[in-house]
Scaffold this motif. Structure first.
Motif, mmCIF file in Angstrom:
data_model
loop_
_atom_site.group_PDB
_atom_site.id
_atom_site.type_symbol
_atom_site.label_atom_id
_atom_site.label_comp_id
_atom_site.label_asym_id
_atom_site.label_seq_id
_atom_site.Cartn_x
_atom_site.Cartn_y
_atom_site.Cartn_z
ATOM 1 N N THR A 108 0.832 -1.206 0.000
ATOM 2 C CA THR A 108 0.000 0.000 0.000
ATOM 3 C C THR A 108 0.867 1.257 0.000
ATOM 4 O O THR A 108 0.622 2.193 -0.768
ATOM 5 N N ILE A 109 1.884 1.265 0.857
ATOM 6 C CA ILE A 109 2.772 2.422 0.945
ATOM 7 C C ILE A 109 3.543 2.603 -0.359
ATOM 8 O O ILE A 109 3.722 3.734 -0.840
ATOM 9 N N SER A 110 3.999 1.503 -0.946
ATOM 10 C CA SER A 110 4.737 1.592 -2.212
ATOM 11 C C SER A 110 3.854 2.143 -3.322
ATOM 12 O O SER A 110 4.284 2.961 -4.137
ATOM 13 N N ALA A 111 2.593 1.697 -3.368
ATOM 14 C CA ALA A 111 1.674 2.168 -4.403
ATOM 15 C C ALA A 111 1.396 3.659 -4.258
ATOM 16 O O ALA A 111 1.412 4.410 -5.246
ATOM 17 N N ILE A 112 1.152 4.115 -3.029
ATOM 18 C CA ILE A 112 0.882 5.538 -2.808
ATOM 19 C C ILE A 112 2.121 6.373 -3.098
ATOM 20 O O ILE A 112 2.022 7.531 -3.529
ATOM 21 N N GLY A 113 3.302 5.785 -2.894
ATOM 22 C CA GLY A 113 4.538 6.508 -3.187
ATOM 23 C C GLY A 113 4.669 6.925 -4.638
ATOM 24 O O GLY A 113 5.400 7.868 -4.965
ATOM 25 N N GLY A 146 -6.372 6.986 -9.371
ATOM 26 C CA GLY A 146 -5.797 5.771 -8.800
ATOM 27 C C GLY A 146 -5.594 5.885 -7.296
ATOM 28 O O GLY A 146 -5.784 4.907 -6.556
ATOM 29 N N THR A 147 -5.231 7.079 -6.842
ATOM 30 C CA THR A 147 -5.069 7.306 -5.394
ATOM 31 C C THR A 147 -6.393 7.102 -4.674
ATOM 32 O O THR A 147 -6.451 6.484 -3.596
ATOM 33 N N LEU A 148 -7.467 7.606 -5.262
ATOM 34 C CA LEU A 148 -8.790 7.437 -4.657
ATOM 35 C C LEU A 148 -9.204 5.971 -4.631
ATOM 36 O O LEU A 148 -9.893 5.526 -3.705
ATOM 37 N N ILE A 149 -8.773 5.214 -5.634
ATOM 38 C CA ILE A 149 -9.092 3.787 -5.668
ATOM 39 C C ILE A 149 -8.456 3.078 -4.468
ATOM 40 O O ILE A 149 -9.073 2.212 -3.832
ATOM 41 N N ILE A 150 -7.203 3.453 -4.153
ATOM 42 C CA ILE A 150 -6.517 2.824 -3.023
ATOM 43 C C ILE A 150 -7.121 3.268 -1.696
ATOM 44 O O ILE A 150 -7.405 2.457 -0.811
ATOM 45 N N LEU A 151 -7.338 4.591 -1.553
ATOM 46 C CA LEU A 151 -7.832 5.118 -0.284
ATOM 47 C C LEU A 151 -9.306 4.800 -0.064
ATOM 48 O O LEU A 151 -9.752 4.613 1.059
ATOM 49 N N VAL A 281 -2.994 2.316 -11.864
ATOM 50 C CA VAL A 281 -3.548 3.549 -12.439
ATOM 51 C C VAL A 281 -2.646 4.736 -12.120
ATOM 52 O O VAL A 281 -2.347 5.571 -12.991
ATOM 53 N N ILE A 282 -2.200 4.843 -10.866
ATOM 54 C CA ILE A 282 -1.291 5.927 -10.481
ATOM 55 C C ILE A 282 -0.028 5.878 -11.325
ATOM 56 O O ILE A 282 0.423 6.891 -11.865
#
Length: 310
Positions: A108-113, A146-151, A281-282
């Motif tokens: 999760t942290i890697s994806a948001i990074g 993509g950020t909204l998809i994760i959060l 997506v991000i």
């Protein structure tokens, strides 16, 4: 039959690109190992303290390089304020990222990074007054989708770790903008040296409030984290020096793969589908922005070359 010069150039270019990809893959893998070590240490040491030692070891490794290059003369600057700002932003980004690692899954942290380039593009528009076309705006919009998809705001409570990772990306983006300004007058070694100093200084201050002396084994792990950090920076620098950004950046996505594997093997973390979809997506938005920036730079250079001399 001798090879033509164009064939030789193409072969060398291909070899350089392959080497650059190798360095990028290595940087991503080493980065995931470092993050795993940080997450493991965070059970006993505060992430702020781990971040400080990461900077301290990095500075120690850098000192012989500065001395060999000419000592204090190499790092002399008249833009100490800009270096200080970059250091503060870097420290904020690093410490919040390390803290986020202790609170959320590695994947999760890697994806948001991956959102850091998106925020950098927005800041460049606001601060540097860069002109952006519709296509780059679409890339930015896709990335933040993509950020909204994760959060998934509203579907569940947003974790503190994910929010801290997002804040870290904003801080990193700010540091990128300052670095872009500094490169106009400062050498790469000067920028790196002042960053190591100020990031270490700004990391040490909050560490004082959570300080505890590491044990013998923890000292070795902290030294290893610092050494890995220096190796990662070297691999990144080599990758971008050997090939264009659009060649090597796609392989940065492997960080999500490594994080998923090590997160499962070491911490029994299983990333959900939304992390993979949102991260993809991000990353797609970031890649498209990098592609548009490269194409815009080429078009600008061609236009300048065609323009008559003054």
């Amino acid at each position: 039959m001798p090879q033509s010069s164009s064939t030789v150039i193409a072969a060398r270019s291909g070899a350089s690109s392959l080497a650059a990809i190798g360095f990028m893959v290595a940087a991503g893998f080493l980065n995931t190992i470092m993050l795993s070590a940080i997450k493991h240490l965070a059970d006993d040491l505060h992430p702020l303290e781990v971040g400080f030692f990461r900077c301290l070891v990095g500075l120690i490794v850098l000192l012989p390089v500065i001395w060999h290059a000419g000592g204090l003369a190499v790092v002399r600057t008249e833009r100490i304020g800009a270096h200080m700002l970059r250091g503060a932003l870097n420290a904020a980004g690093m410490l919040t990222f390390f803290w986020a690692i202790s609170l959320a899954p590695l994947a999760t942290i890697s994806a948001i990074g991956f959102t850091a380039p998106l925020f950098a593009s927005l800041l460049a528009i606001v601060i540097l007054a860069e002109r952006v076309g519709l296509r780059r705006w679409i890339g930015i919009g896709v990335g933040f989708a993509g950020t909204l998809i994760i959060l998934r705001p509203g579907a569940d409570s947003i974790g503190l770790g994910a929010l801290m990772a997002l804040g870290s990306s904003v801080a990193w983006a700010g540091a990128m903008i300052v670095i872009k300004r500094l490169t106009a007058t400062e050498s790469p070694l000067s920028i790196t040296a002042w960053a190591a100093f100020f990031v270490g200084l700004f990391s040490f201050i909050p560490t004082l409030f959570v300080w505890q002396w590491p044990s013998g084994a923890q000292w070795w792990m902290l030294a290893g984290i610092g050494a890995l950090g220096s190796m990662i920076q070297f691999c990144f620098a080599k990758a971008f020096s050997l090939a264009d950004t659009t060649v090597v950046l796609p392989f940065d996505f492997l960080k999500l793969v490594w994080a998923s594997i090590l997160g499962f093997l070491i911490f029994q973390e299983v990333p959900d589908l939304w992390t993979w979809v949102g991260g993809s997506v991000i990353f797609g938005g970031s890649i498209y922005i990098a592609y548009r920036e490269r194409k815009s730079g080429i078009e600008t250079a061609v236009t300048a070359a065609k323009s008559p001399p003054p």
